[in-house]
Design an enzyme around this catalytic site. Structure first.
Site, short mmCIF file in Angstrom:
data_model
loop_
_atom_site.label_atom_id
_atom_site.label_comp_id
_atom_site.label_asym_id
_atom_site.label_seq_id
_atom_site.Cartn_x
_atom_site.Cartn_y
_atom_site.Cartn_z
N HIS A 120 36.95 39.16 75.43
CA HIS A 120 37.86 39.72 76.42
C HIS A 120 37.18 40.73 77.35
O HIS A 120 36.30 41.47 76.95
CB HIS A 120 39.07 40.37 75.74
CG HIS A 120 38.72 41.54 74.87
ND1 HIS A 120 38.53 42.82 75.37
CD2 HIS A 120 38.53 41.63 73.54
CE1 HIS A 120 38.26 43.65 74.37
NE2 HIS A 120 38.24 42.95 73.25
N ASP A 121 37.57 40.68 78.60
CA ASP A 121 37.15 41.64 79.62
C ASP A 121 35.66 41.59 79.94
O ASP A 121 35.11 42.55 80.48
CB ASP A 121 37.56 43.07 79.22
CG ASP A 121 39.06 43.20 79.03
OD1 ASP A 121 39.79 43.19 80.04
OD2 ASP A 121 39.51 43.27 77.86
N GLY A 138 33.36 41.68 73.55
CA GLY A 138 34.21 42.18 74.61
C GLY A 138 33.50 43.16 75.53
O GLY A 138 32.61 43.90 75.11
#
Length: 258
Positions: A120-121, A138
């Site tokens: 994520h991100d 992440g």
């Protein structure tokens, strides 16, 4: 539009008429798939995914899936935004965002080999290659024209500078500066990514300047600020500017040399 009869396109998904979708694939409501994309079999494209043009998505890929974050709840989901001309091979998994409003961002012309992963991100630029099972935790940032070899694991919040290469089975706990070749159980900088620089048209003079800057930063024994100032003064050029900007903005520190 060429859609296999076993594929599921939920109401509310936006799929360009030129897109092809193979058997048993699912495109959730809210997903956007741009012109000329080729979605093969057993692919799942989750609701927060925004995909540009001419991407190829091979068997078993999941795009925009829930992040592997124990604090995640569906209301925290943020977009996965993908550019153009990316190729996702079998079993690739890219998570949606969760911590930032922009979410996970993938640029254009990237090649993701089988079972590679971005958490994520993450922010990934253009023209990067991720070999089999390469893993970005992440918030990892990868610039452009990087080669991340098989079974590489990059720690969360690390950055990979432009034109860097990371050798196979390497753990990356800190930032890898631009143009570098990194290797080791815990990544060390061994020298320059000479092959990658040559392939991308860097002249001998440019490669020599990069080498001189790193020799000054890592081998001169000067305090960091003094070494940075000396590099700026003695070896001016765009490659020097990129290296110095990367070093000055590093939050996790750089991998070691040698």
């Amino acid at each position: 539009m060429k859609i296999h009869p076993t594929a599921i396109i939920e109401d509310g998904a936006s799929v360009h008429p030129s897109v092809s979708i193979g058997p048993y694939s699912i495109v959730e409501a809210g997903a956007v798939i741009g012109e000329g994309c080729r979605i093969e079999s057993c692919v799942r494209i989750y609701a927060n995914t925004r995909m540009g043009a001419n991407n190829r998505v091979c068997h078993g890929v999941t795009l925009g899936s829930e992040p592997q974050d124990l604090t995640f709840t569906p209301d925290k989901a943020r977009p996965l935004t993908i550019g153009d001309h990316n190729h996702f091979k079998e079993g690739v998994n890219i998570s949606c965002g969760v911590k930032s409003e922009e979410g996970t961002r993938i640029g254009s012309h990237n090649y993701w080999m089988a079972f590679s992963h971005a958490g994520h991100d993450c922010i990934v630029g253009d023209h990067n290659i991720f070999a089999n099972t390469a893993t970005l935790a992440g918030h990892v940032e990868v610039a452009h024209h990087c080669f991340v070899s098989g079974q590489v694991a990059v720690h969360q919040f690390c950055r990979i500078g432009a034109y860097a290469m990371i050798a196979g089975v390497t753990g990356v706990p800190q930032d890898v500066p631009p143009f570098a070749l990194a290797d080791g159980h815990r990544a060390r900088m061994l020298g320059l990514n000479v092959v990658g620089l040559r392939r991308n048209g860097f002249s001998q003079a440019q490669r020599s300047r990069i080498k001189a800057v790193y020799r000054l930063l890592f081998k001169s024994g000067l305090p960091r600020d003094e070494a940075l100032s000396s590099a700026q003064r003695d070896y001016p050029g765009p490659e020097t500017d990129e290296i110095l900007a990367f070093v000055r903005t590093s939050q996790r520190g750089l991998i070691s040399f040698g």
